[in-house]
Design an enzyme around this catalytic site. Structure first.
Site, PDB file in Angstrom:
ATOM      1  N   LYS A   1     -32.381  52.223   0.055  1.00  0.00           N
ATOM      2  CA  LYS A   1     -31.911  53.584   0.347  1.00  0.00           C
ATOM      3  C   LYS A   1     -32.692  54.612  -0.470  1.00  0.00           C
ATOM      4  O   LYS A   1     -33.015  55.692   0.010  1.00  0.00           O
ATOM      5  CB  LYS A   1     -30.423  53.725   0.006  1.00  0.00           C
ATOM      6  CG  LYS A   1     -29.513  53.187   1.077  1.00  0.00           C
ATOM      7  CD  LYS A   1     -28.093  53.593   0.768  1.00  0.00           C
ATOM      8  CE  LYS A   1     -27.113  52.944   1.722  1.00  0.00           C
ATOM      9  NZ  LYS A   1     -25.731  53.116   1.275  1.00  0.00           N
TER      10      LYS A   1
ATOM     11  N   ASP B   1     -33.661  57.416 -13.127  1.00  0.00           N
ATOM     12  CA  ASP B   1     -32.417  56.965 -13.738  1.00  0.00           C
ATOM     13  C   ASP B   1     -31.421  58.111 -13.606  1.00  0.00           C
ATOM     14  O   ASP B   1     -31.800  59.273 -13.709  1.00  0.00           O
ATOM     15  CB  ASP B   1     -32.602  56.586 -15.204  1.00  0.00           C
ATOM     16  CG  ASP B   1     -31.394  55.799 -15.720  1.00  0.00           C
ATOM     17  OD1 ASP B   1     -30.861  54.940 -14.985  1.00  0.00           O
ATOM     18  OD2 ASP B   1     -30.957  56.047 -16.860  1.00  0.00           O
ATOM     19  N   SER B   2     -30.182  57.770 -13.329  1.00  0.00           N
ATOM     20  CA  SER B   2     -29.217  58.831 -13.065  1.00  0.00           C
ATOM     21  C   SER B   2     -27.835  58.421 -13.516  1.00  0.00           C
ATOM     22  O   SER B   2     -27.578  57.255 -13.829  1.00  0.00           O
ATOM     23  CB  SER B   2     -29.200  59.148 -11.565  1.00  0.00           C
ATOM     24  OG  SER B   2     -28.785  58.020 -10.828  1.00  0.00           O
TER      25      SER B   2
ATOM     26  N   HIS C   1     -28.267  66.066  -7.579  1.00  0.00           N
ATOM     27  CA  HIS C   1     -29.196  65.852  -8.691  1.00  0.00           C
ATOM     28  C   HIS C   1     -30.439  65.097  -8.218  1.00  0.00           C
ATOM     29  O   HIS C   1     -31.561  65.439  -8.551  1.00  0.00           O
ATOM     30  CB  HIS C   1     -28.475  65.090  -9.797  1.00  0.00           C
ATOM     31  CG  HIS C   1     -27.801  63.818  -9.326  1.00  0.00           C
ATOM     32  ND1 HIS C   1     -27.040  63.752  -8.179  1.00  0.00           N
ATOM     33  CD2 HIS C   1     -27.782  62.555  -9.840  1.00  0.00           C
ATOM     34  CE1 HIS C   1     -26.578  62.525  -8.022  1.00  0.00           C
ATOM     35  NE2 HIS C   1     -27.014  61.782  -9.016  1.00  0.00           N
ATOM     36  N   ARG C   2     -30.229  64.048  -7.420  1.00  0.00           N
ATOM     37  CA  ARG C   2     -31.363  63.231  -6.988  1.00  0.00           C
ATOM     38  C   ARG C   2     -32.238  64.014  -6.008  1.00  0.00           C
ATOM     39  O   ARG C   2     -33.462  63.992  -6.106  1.00  0.00           O
ATOM     40  CB  ARG C   2     -30.864  61.925  -6.362  1.00  0.00           C
ATOM     41  CG  ARG C   2     -31.958  60.889  -6.165  1.00  0.00           C
ATOM     42  CD  ARG C   2     -31.425  59.527  -5.778  1.00  0.00           C
ATOM     43  NE  ARG C   2     -30.538  58.998  -6.791  1.00  0.00           N
ATOM     44  CZ  ARG C   2     -29.205  59.024  -6.722  1.00  0.00           C
ATOM     45  NH1 ARG C   2     -28.613  59.494  -5.654  1.00  0.00           N
ATOM     46  NH2 ARG C   2     -28.480  58.550  -7.701  1.00  0.00           N
TER      47      ARG C   2
ATOM     48  N   PHE D   1     -21.250  57.038  -3.081  1.00  0.00           N
ATOM     49  CA  PHE D   1     -21.017  55.833  -3.890  1.00  0.00           C
ATOM     50  C   PHE D   1     -20.628  56.289  -5.294  1.00  0.00           C
ATOM     51  O   PHE D   1     -20.535  57.489  -5.579  1.00  0.00           O
ATOM     52  CB  PHE D   1     -22.285  54.953  -3.932  1.00  0.00           C
ATOM     53  CG  PHE D   1     -23.426  55.579  -4.692  1.00  0.00           C
ATOM     54  CD1 PHE D   1     -24.189  56.577  -4.116  1.00  0.00           C
ATOM     55  CD2 PHE D   1     -23.731  55.186  -5.997  1.00  0.00           C
ATOM     56  CE1 PHE D   1     -25.238  57.175  -4.813  1.00  0.00           C
ATOM     57  CE2 PHE D   1     -24.777  55.775  -6.706  1.00  0.00           C
ATOM     58  CZ  PHE D   1     -25.529  56.769  -6.102  1.00  0.00           C
ATOM     59  N   GLY D   2     -20.416  55.322  -6.166  1.00  0.00           N
ATOM     60  CA  GLY D   2     -20.168  55.620  -7.580  1.00  0.00           C
ATOM     61  C   GLY D   2     -19.023  56.602  -7.781  1.00  0.00           C
ATOM     62  O   GLY D   2     -17.928  56.442  -7.241  1.00  0.00           O
ATOM     63  N   TYR D   3     -19.291  57.665  -8.522  1.00  0.00           N
ATOM     64  CA  TYR D   3     -18.260  58.633  -8.895  1.00  0.00           C
ATOM     65  C   TYR D   3     -18.095  59.754  -7.852  1.00  0.00           C
ATOM     66  O   TYR D   3     -17.363  60.715  -8.101  1.00  0.00           O
ATOM     67  CB  TYR D   3     -18.608  59.252 -10.258  1.00  0.00           C
ATOM     68  CG  TYR D   3     -18.739  58.233 -11.381  1.00  0.00           C
ATOM     69  CD1 TYR D   3     -17.626  57.837 -12.124  1.00  0.00           C
ATOM     70  CD2 TYR D   3     -19.967  57.653 -11.689  1.00  0.00           C
ATOM     71  CE1 TYR D   3     -17.748  56.905 -13.147  1.00  0.00           C
ATOM     72  CE2 TYR D   3     -20.102  56.712 -12.697  1.00  0.00           C
ATOM     73  CZ  TYR D   3     -18.998  56.338 -13.421  1.00  0.00           C
ATOM     74  OH  TYR D   3     -19.115  55.409 -14.423  1.00  0.00           O
ATOM     75  N   ASP D   4     -18.765  59.644  -6.712  1.00  0.00           N
ATOM     76  CA  ASP D   4     -18.723  60.716  -5.706  1.00  0.00           C
ATOM     77  C   ASP D   4     -17.305  61.156  -5.302  1.00  0.00           C
ATOM     78  O   ASP D   4     -17.064  62.352  -5.135  1.00  0.00           O
ATOM     79  CB  ASP D   4     -19.506  60.320  -4.446  1.00  0.00           C
ATOM     80  CG  ASP D   4     -21.002  60.555  -4.604  1.00  0.00           C
ATOM     81  OD1 ASP D   4     -21.387  61.371  -5.461  1.00  0.00           O
ATOM     82  OD2 ASP D   4     -21.776  59.919  -3.865  1.00  0.00           O
TER      83      ASP D   4
HETATM   84  P1  IMP Z   1     -28.782  54.436 -10.943  1.00  0.00           P
HETATM   85  O1  IMP Z   1     -29.617  55.496 -11.559  1.00  0.00           O
HETATM   86  O2  IMP Z   1     -29.030  54.318  -9.467  1.00  0.00           O
HETATM   87  O3  IMP Z   1     -28.860  53.145 -11.674  1.00  0.00           O
HETATM   88  O4  IMP Z   1     -27.270  54.940 -11.035  1.00  0.00           O
HETATM   89  C1  IMP Z   1     -26.513  54.824 -12.200  1.00  0.00           C
HETATM   90  C2  IMP Z   1     -25.044  55.052 -11.937  1.00  0.00           C
HETATM   91  O5  IMP Z   1     -24.757  56.441 -12.000  1.00  0.00           O
HETATM   92  C3  IMP Z   1     -24.523  54.583 -10.580  1.00  0.00           C
HETATM   93  O6  IMP Z   1     -24.133  53.253 -10.625  1.00  0.00           O
HETATM   94  C4  IMP Z   1     -23.327  55.497 -10.405  1.00  0.00           C
HETATM   95  O7  IMP Z   1     -22.220  55.011 -11.117  1.00  0.00           O
HETATM   96  C5  IMP Z   1     -23.777  56.783 -11.070  1.00  0.00           C
HETATM   97  N1  IMP Z   1     -24.408  57.676 -10.078  1.00  0.00           N
HETATM   98  C6  IMP Z   1     -25.707  58.033  -9.993  1.00  0.00           C
HETATM   99  N2  IMP Z   1     -25.916  58.869  -8.973  1.00  0.00           N
HETATM  100  C7  IMP Z   1     -24.726  59.026  -8.368  1.00  0.00           C
HETATM  101  C8  IMP Z   1     -24.320  59.761  -7.214  1.00  0.00           C
HETATM  102  O8  IMP Z   1     -25.105  60.421  -6.504  1.00  0.00           O
HETATM  103  N3  IMP Z   1     -23.009  59.683  -6.909  1.00  0.00           N
HETATM  104  C9  IMP Z   1     -22.117  58.964  -7.631  1.00  0.00           C
HETATM  105  N4  IMP Z   1     -22.453  58.243  -8.689  1.00  0.00           N
HETATM  106  C10 IMP Z   1     -23.750  58.273  -9.070  1.00  0.00           C
END
Ligand code: IMP
Length: 205
Positions: free
Chosen positions: A12, A74-75, A185-186, A157-160
């Site tokens: 993705k 990294d995010s 952010h991305r 996904f994640g905290y969205d």
């Molecule tokens: P990574 O940079 O893809 O490894 O993301 C690290 C973690 O940050 C993810 O597993 C999520 O918990 C959180 N995260 C990063 N970007 C997002 C987002 O766009 N929405 C929600 N959670 C995010």
């Protein structure tokens, strides 16, 4: 045509960056490949204390292993009331890597007593570009907002589901993919990267 490695196995993320690059660079200038397209190597642990450090660790290693210009990101989520945490620990905040529901539940529990006016948070994304000659570049995108008390929406996904972006009346999990890309952010970091690439990649290489 310049080959560019995005140091990820996440299809993705590859597709998202390709879309943004196609829009700003034109497909003929960059062929984007992922870790699945290069000989396998041992990936380094993300030991940095900032998003930028982790992105650089991954991009440097990709470039060293393949000789290709390499991008890595990294995010995570930075919560004001938690002093910027979960931060680089966002994916493993509950102790179980990638357990989105457990991570989200723990953050909600930790700030259960925090009043609405102090529930500010931001998604942050750092993107590093490392070139074979050794030059390094780092860009960062942020989506400011605040955390709700319960999740809403099934997208993302994640905290969205608990994140309401500034000026939004829907959580990130209630936005379409394109709506989220436009303000996330991305999306912001990748558009900055695309701009940077037009300057630093050799034309027609
Ligand atoms: P990574 O940079 O893809 O490894 O993301 C690290 C973690 O940050 C993810 O597993 C999520 O918990 C959180 N995260 C990063 N970007 C997002 C987002 O766009 N929405 C929600 N959670 C995010």
């Amino acid at each position: 045509m310049t080959r560019l490695l995005l140091a990820t196995r996440n299809a993705k993320k590859l597709a998202e960056l390709q879309r943004i690059l196609d829009g700003s660079l034109g497909r003929e200038r960059v062929e984007l490949i992922g870790l699945a397209d290069v000989p396998e190597y041992q990936e380094l642990p993300e030991t940095g204390l900032t998003f930028g450090e982790n992105a650089l660790i991954k991009a440097r290693e990709g470039c060293r292993q393949t000789g290709l210009p390499t991008v890595a990101d990294d995010s995570g989520l930075a919560v004001d009331a938690l002093g910027g945490m979960p931060g680089v620990f966002s994916a493993r905040w509950s102790g179980r890597h990638g357990d989105d529901q457990a991570n989200l539940d723990l953050v909600l529990a930790q700030i259960g007593d925090v009043p609405d006016e102090h529930r500010g948070a931001a998604f942050v994304c750092a993107v590093a570009l490392v070139l074979p000659g050794g030059k390094e570049h780092l860009v960062e995108g942020r989506q400011p907002g605040r955390l709700l008390r319960a999740g809403r929406g099934d997208g993302g996904f994640g905290y969205d589901p608990i994140f309401l972006g500034e000026g939004q009346d829907r959580t990130n999990a209630e936005l379409t993919g394109a709506e989220k890309d436009a303000i996330s952010h991305r999306g912001k970091a990748l558009r900055l990267l695309a701009k940077l690439l037009t300057k630093v990649l050799p034309a027609g290489a």
